[in-house]
Design an enzyme around this catalytic site. Structure first.
Site, PDB file in Angstrom:
ATOM      1  N   TYR A 142       0.834  -1.206   0.000  1.00  0.00           N
ATOM      2  CA  TYR A 142       0.000   0.000   0.000  1.00  0.00           C
ATOM      3  C   TYR A 142       0.868   1.255   0.000  1.00  0.00           C
ATOM      4  O   TYR A 142       0.415   2.344  -0.362  1.00  0.00           O
ATOM      5  CB  TYR A 142      -0.941   0.035   1.203  1.00  0.00           C
ATOM      6  CG  TYR A 142      -2.053  -0.984   1.197  1.00  0.00           C
ATOM      7  CD1 TYR A 142      -2.104  -1.987   0.240  1.00  0.00           C
ATOM      8  CD2 TYR A 142      -3.049  -0.957   2.149  1.00  0.00           C
ATOM      9  CE1 TYR A 142      -3.118  -2.925   0.229  1.00  0.00           C
ATOM     10  CE2 TYR A 142      -4.082  -1.891   2.155  1.00  0.00           C
ATOM     11  CZ  TYR A 142      -4.107  -2.874   1.181  1.00  0.00           C
ATOM     12  OH  TYR A 142      -5.120  -3.805   1.185  1.00  0.00           O
ATOM     13  N   LYS A 192       3.595 -15.068   3.187  1.00  0.00           N
ATOM     14  CA  LYS A 192       3.685 -15.893   1.972  1.00  0.00           C
ATOM     15  C   LYS A 192       5.171 -16.199   1.748  1.00  0.00           C
ATOM     16  O   LYS A 192       5.728 -15.908   0.678  1.00  0.00           O
ATOM     17  CB  LYS A 192       3.047 -15.167   0.799  1.00  0.00           C
ATOM     18  CG  LYS A 192       2.772 -16.045  -0.428  1.00  0.00           C
ATOM     19  CD  LYS A 192       1.839 -17.204  -0.159  1.00  0.00           C
ATOM     20  CE  LYS A 192       1.616 -18.029  -1.417  1.00  0.00           C
ATOM     21  NZ  LYS A 192       0.872 -19.294  -1.137  1.00  0.00           N
ATOM     22  N   ASP A 248      -5.569  -6.627   5.770  1.00  0.00           N
ATOM     23  CA  ASP A 248      -6.770  -5.983   5.230  1.00  0.00           C
ATOM     24  C   ASP A 248      -7.760  -7.037   4.748  1.00  0.00           C
ATOM     25  O   ASP A 248      -8.955  -6.995   5.050  1.00  0.00           O
ATOM     26  CB  ASP A 248      -6.341  -5.065   4.069  1.00  0.00           C
ATOM     27  CG  ASP A 248      -7.474  -4.246   3.503  1.00  0.00           C
ATOM     28  OD1 ASP A 248      -7.286  -3.664   2.426  1.00  0.00           O
ATOM     29  OD2 ASP A 248      -8.546  -4.192   4.117  1.00  0.00           O
ATOM     30  N   ASP A 252     -11.517  -8.650   6.857  1.00  0.00           N
ATOM     31  CA  ASP A 252     -12.884  -8.642   6.334  1.00  0.00           C
ATOM     32  C   ASP A 252     -13.485 -10.049   6.391  1.00  0.00           C
ATOM     33  O   ASP A 252     -14.635 -10.235   6.804  1.00  0.00           O
ATOM     34  CB  ASP A 252     -12.910  -8.127   4.884  1.00  0.00           C
ATOM     35  CG  ASP A 252     -13.108  -6.614   4.803  1.00  0.00           C
ATOM     36  OD1 ASP A 252     -12.715  -5.920   5.748  1.00  0.00           O
ATOM     37  OD2 ASP A 252     -13.651  -6.145   3.785  1.00  0.00           O
TER      38      ASP A 252
END
Ligand SMILES: NC(=O)C1=CN([C@@H]2O[C@H](COP(=O)(O)OP(=O)(O)OC[C@H]3O[C@@H](n4cnc5c(N)ncnc54)[C@H](O)[C@@H]3O)[C@@H](O)[C@H]2O)C=CC1
Ligand SMILES: CC(C)CC(=O)C(=O)O
Ligand SMILES: [Mg+2]
Length: 357
Positions: A142, A192, A248, A252
């Site tokens: 980001y 990852k 992020d 959710d």
């Protein structure tokens, strides 16, 4: 106590939930003898419309001068076509970075009354859903370089880089370990590392920190497996620490298994007590202006502000207890409604929570 709160009303559905949150804060101030001074700060779409900039310096300065910042959410279809640097969401990223808020804490805890609203089987829910995602908030993709080139072939190529320096990993890693130490002493680093060098650097830093926290059971999990494990066996998790984008996305998903994204608050803190408090959800443009949006996540975010930035634990408890009583009474909003319950709109839900404080 007197506290200065910068209020970012936000876009689309956001002003509706911020209005209910201010009502709750005013009720708490009245009951406990505090004075909250509110300063409106424009960020996101509102700032673009007013000033042509998603976060003008003068609006950031208001946030830096406050004791903490309350935000609904920003963005919406009206601003979708803008270039990345000019989008409402860029204002949010600049706000988080400008305030030095590297630790975003997103709880995934089910209210028992909302078990029927969870998409998971009752036997899975019954094992318990109570974990927290500690998300690194001002690094990673980001905040990396974003470039778009035209290749020799004439086609465009876009590149987004995901930088992380050791100090950025260490400071959020410590938050993860410290948080786990105060809870059930289990910390899972989600990454990852089978593909990304940044993830492999995360693991090397986390392994170094691990030695300082022998009382914390540390583990690691690839993010794709974690996305599956959250729905398969959420009870295994206590604290997840992860980088910006993974946090992020996973938060959710985690919100939904607790019944609704409309219930999950968040705190964003750096090295001081000044924080940013916002629901994990977005501006819900699809239900804006209909008095449907659930204000609870924003109200609970304000409770987190009272607890973590203002040292007002009793006042925070009062808000959370009020939410619990409302749920006990079978009062819901459309997003977490289930059979036998009463569906309220945004304002009526605010009224109901107010009545219990
Ligand atoms: N922190 C922030 O300011 C964030 C802003 N956004 C922005 O919000 C806009 C919409 O993004 P979406 O992907 O649609 O995400 P969203 O979270 O706004 O909405 C996703 C779905 O959840 C529902 N929903 C969200 N919050 C709800 C609530 N409190 N009560 C009831 N239903 C709720 C929405 O109606 C929608 O169907 C975009 O511009 C996006 O960039 C998205 C996430 C975070
Ligand atoms: C809109 C993004 C920049 C933020 C986001 O989705 C989030 O923080 O949940
Ligand atoms: Mg998000």
């Amino acid at each position: 106590m007197e506290k200065n709160i910068a209020v970012i009303w936000g876009d689309c559905s956001s002003p509706e939930i911020v209005k209910q949150t201010i009502r709750v804060l005013d009720k708490v101030a009245e009951k406990y003898g505090h004075t909250f001074h509110y300063t409106d700060a424009a960020m996101g779409g509102e700032a673009i419309d007013k000033y042509g900039d998603p976060l003008p310096q003068h609006e950031l300065d208001k946030c830096l001068a406050a004791d903490s910042v309350l935000l609904g959410a920003v963005g919406g279809p009206k601003w979708e076509g803008l270039p990345g640097e000019q989008r409402p969401e860029k204002g949010l990223l600049r706000l988080r970075a400008g305030m030095g808020l590297y630790s975003n804490n997103r709880p995934a805890k089910i209210w028992p009354q909302l078990a029927p609203a969870s998409p998971l089987k009752p036997e899975i829910v019954a094992q318990g859903i109570d974990f927290i995602i500690v998300r690194e908030l001002i690094g990673g993709v980001y905040f990396g370089n974003h470039e778009t080139h035209t290749l020799a072939s004439g086609e465009k190529q876009a590149i987004d880089s995901m930088p992380y320096a050791e100090h950025e990993i260490e400071r959020i890693g410590r938050i993860g370990f410290e948080t786990a130490r105060k809870r059930r002493k289990k910390l899972c680093c989600v990454d990852k590392a089978n593909v990304l060098d940044t993830s492999r650097l995360w693991r090397s830093v986390m392994h170094r920190l691990q030695a300082e926290y022998p009382d914390v059971e540390y583990s690691e999990m690839f993010v794709d497996n974690c996305a599956m494990q959250i729905v398969k066996n959420p009870a295994q998790f206590d604290v997840i620490v992860t980088e910006n984008m993974f946090g992020d996305i996973l938060s959710d998903e985690a919100s939904m298994i607790t019944g609704s994204i409309g219930m999950i608050p968040s705190s964003s803190l750096g090295d001081g007590t000044r924080g940013l408090y916002e629901p994990i959800h977005g501006s819900a443009p699809d239900i804006a202006g209909k008095d449907i949006v659930n204000p609870t996540a924003c109200i609970l975010s304000a409770a987190m502000m009272l607890r973590y930035s203002f040292g007002m634990a009793e006042e925070a408890d009062a808000i959370e207890t009020a939410v619990n009583k409302v749920l006990d009474k079978g009062l819901r909003t459309a997003d977490n409604m289930s059979e036998g319950c009463t569906c309220l709109g945004c304002t009526a839900m605010g009224d109901a929570i107010l009545a219990e404080i």
